[in-house]
Design a protein around this motif. Structure first.
Motif, PDB file in Angstrom:
ATOM      1  N   ILE B  12       0.875  -1.044   0.023  1.00 48.62           N
ATOM      2  CA  ILE B  12       0.024  -0.269   0.117  1.00 48.62           C
ATOM      3  C   ILE B  12       1.044   1.287  -0.139  1.00 48.62           C
ATOM      4  O   ILE B  12       1.732   1.350   0.723  1.00 48.62           O
ATOM      5  CB  ILE B  12      -0.852   0.202   1.331  1.00 48.62           C
ATOM      6  N   LYS B  13       0.583   2.311  -0.915  1.00 49.36           N
ATOM      7  CA  LYS B  13       1.295   3.518  -0.819  1.00 49.36           C
ATOM      8  C   LYS B  13       0.226   4.584  -0.898  1.00 49.36           C
ATOM      9  O   LYS B  13      -0.717   4.636  -1.329  1.00 49.36           O
ATOM     10  CB  LYS B  13       2.068   3.653  -1.944  1.00 49.36           C
ATOM     11  N   ILE B  14       0.830   5.482   0.416  1.00 47.42           N
ATOM     12  CA  ILE B  14      -0.249   6.483   0.623  1.00 47.42           C
ATOM     13  C   ILE B  14       0.695   7.889   0.446  1.00 47.42           C
ATOM     14  O   ILE B  14       1.789   7.821   0.586  1.00 47.42           O
ATOM     15  CB  ILE B  14      -0.692   6.601   2.012  1.00 47.42           C
ATOM     16  N   SER B  15      -0.056   8.784  -0.311  1.00 48.94           N
ATOM     17  CA  SER B  15       0.479  10.093  -0.656  1.00 48.94           C
ATOM     18  C   SER B  15      -0.271  11.380  -0.156  1.00 48.94           C
ATOM     19  O   SER B  15      -1.340  11.245  -0.545  1.00 48.94           O
ATOM     20  CB  SER B  15       1.301  10.372  -1.882  1.00 48.94           C
ATOM     21  N   GLU B  75      -5.802   3.828   7.425  1.00 50.01           N
ATOM     22  CA  GLU B  75      -4.603   5.007   7.368  1.00 50.01           C
ATOM     23  C   GLU B  75      -5.183   6.343   6.970  1.00 50.01           C
ATOM     24  O   GLU B  75      -5.085   7.313   7.446  1.00 50.01           O
ATOM     25  CB  GLU B  75      -3.707   4.522   6.644  1.00 50.01           C
ATOM     26  N   LEU B  76      -6.125   6.284   5.933  1.00 52.57           N
ATOM     27  CA  LEU B  76      -6.674   7.370   5.354  1.00 52.57           C
ATOM     28  C   LEU B  76      -7.571   8.191   6.238  1.00 52.57           C
ATOM     29  O   LEU B  76      -7.479   9.368   6.438  1.00 52.57           O
ATOM     30  CB  LEU B  76      -7.593   7.167   4.108  1.00 52.57           C
ATOM     31  N   ILE B  77      -8.248   7.519   7.133  1.00 49.22           N
ATOM     32  CA  ILE B  77      -9.321   8.024   8.072  1.00 49.22           C
ATOM     33  C   ILE B  77      -8.384   8.905   9.364  1.00 49.22           C
ATOM     34  O   ILE B  77      -8.771   9.745   9.570  1.00 49.22           O
ATOM     35  CB  ILE B  77     -10.324   7.020   8.705  1.00 49.22           C
ATOM     36  N   SER B  78      -7.411   7.870   9.671  1.00 47.93           N
ATOM     37  CA  SER B  78      -6.585   8.576  10.626  1.00 47.93           C
ATOM     38  C   SER B  78      -5.724   9.859  10.241  1.00 47.93           C
ATOM     39  O   SER B  78      -5.247  10.642  11.075  1.00 47.93           O
ATOM     40  CB  SER B  78      -5.501   7.414  11.087  1.00 47.93           C
TER      41      SER B  78
END
Lengths: 205, 161
Positions: B12-15, B75-78
């Motif tokens: 998973i990659k988040i930016s 993760e997005l919600i946090s």
């Protein structure tokens, strides 16, 4: 590429010798099929981590040809051969007896030619397993997949957890009637196949 | 110059950089699921290999669709993304072995897609757009700025879904 290549283990040596015989066997059968001497010279076999294949082939989005055989019978498993696309075109030329560079895309005929090469190589491998274990196994008809490297590798990953493991890289020169092409390809047997070779007291180990 | 961030198998990659593009190259039976909240902006892309983790949630891994989606969503919600604003796009899940005799036992692509929908439903999330199934590989790009997703297949132009 050098970093990803390591000295083969004992099991790898057995797989290597089976593979070498497999390719020579395929060449002999090809000779009968095409009516002209078709040979393979000095295959060089090394092992490469499965996860490094995409980078060696220029990235997961690059095009390659996968030849896939399923093992059916009282052992189930599979074998995949992966050939870079441009090399697959050259191999097709060689098998069909056309000058290298003639084949520009893979039609039905060219795919069948490659399927046959994969079939002959893979079947030999399976015969060796059958002989050493007494198992009744047979290969499925080969499936030829022309697609992105990543997508071809997904087929293996969907059924085997071999992402971090080593597979065989074969670099061999195929020769027919003075024409030749150097081809690199990978042979990826699954766990069941490999375990069978080690567990059943293979005399070559 | 926009930055491409590769998202490998089981990653998973988040930016939060609007210039970034998250890319999953050469998807076959794998699925890529993108979630974005452009108001933050934030986006994440999951590249899952298999449908369900056989060990439940004991050893959660983004290799599995169900675990990966939960991890990505959490993760997005946090990071202050709002569930109602999420743009969710799904691509991949091809059945690569189209030859006779293979389709039945190797429908991992379809199973990945089913697992995606079941998990999203459980998380009460709706899919904005999708391109799934078929028999060919895809490269998927997910844009952090606006949650746009594009797909490239062999011999075809890149297109938006």
């Amino acid at each position: 590429m050098d970093e990803s290549q390591t000295q083969p283990s004992k099991l790898q040596s057995v797989l290597s010798s089976l593979t070498t015989e497999g390719i020579h066997n395929a060449a002999r059968a090809m000779t009968q099929m095409v009516g002209e001497t078709f040979s393979v010279t000095d295959p060089n076999i090394s092992s490469v981590k499965f996860r490094d294949i995409p980078e060696i082939l220029g990235g997961p989005e690059n095009v390659a040809v996968g030849i896939y055989l399923r093992i059916e019978g009282n052992i189930t498993g599979h074998i995949m051969l992966i050939v870079p696309y441009n090399k697959a075109l050259e191999l097709a030329d060689l098998i069909m007896g056309t000058p290298i560079g003639t084949t520009q895309s893979l039609g039905q005929m060219e795919r069948s030619a490659l399927a046959e090469l994969g079939n002959l190589t893979g079947s030999f491998f399976l015969n060796a397993i059958a002989e050493s274990t007494g198992a009744h196994i047979r290969p499925s008809p080969p499936a030829v997949i022309v697609d992105m490297v990543g997508a071809i590798m997904d087929i293996i990953l969907a059924t085997s957890d071999i992402f971090s493991e080593e597979v065989l890289l074969i670099q061999a020169k195929f020769v027919r009637n003075g024409k030749e092409t150097q081809a690199d390809f990978w042979i990826i047997p699954d766990h069941t196949t490999v375990d069978t070779l080690t567990e059943k007291g293979n005399p070559r180990l | 110059m926009k930055d491409s961030i590769p998202v490998g198998l089981g990653e998973i990659k988040i930016s939060q950089d609007p210039e970034d593009i998250l890319v999953a190259y050469g998807l076959g039976s794998c699925v890529a699921i993108g979630m974005a909240d452009p108001q933050i902006p934030i986006a994440g892309l999951l590249h899952a290999v298999l449908p369900y983790n056989p060990n439940g949630n004991v050893s959660s891994s983004p290799k599995y669709v169900n675990n990966g989606l939960e991890l990505l969503f959490k993760e997005l919600i946090s990071r202050n993304a709002h569930p109602a604003r999420l743009i969710i796009r799904v691509a991949g899940g091809a059945n690569m072995l189209n030859a006779p005799g293979f389709t039945q036992s190797f429908n991992i692509g379809s199973r990945n897609v089913e697992a995606t929908y079941e998990t999203l439903q459980r998380l009460k999330l709706k899919v904005t757009s999708q391109e799934v199934g078929g028999t060919i590989g895809r490269t998927v790009r997910f844009y952090v700025r606006d949650g746009k997703m594009t797909i490239r297949t062999l011999g075809n132009q890149e297109r938006e879904i």
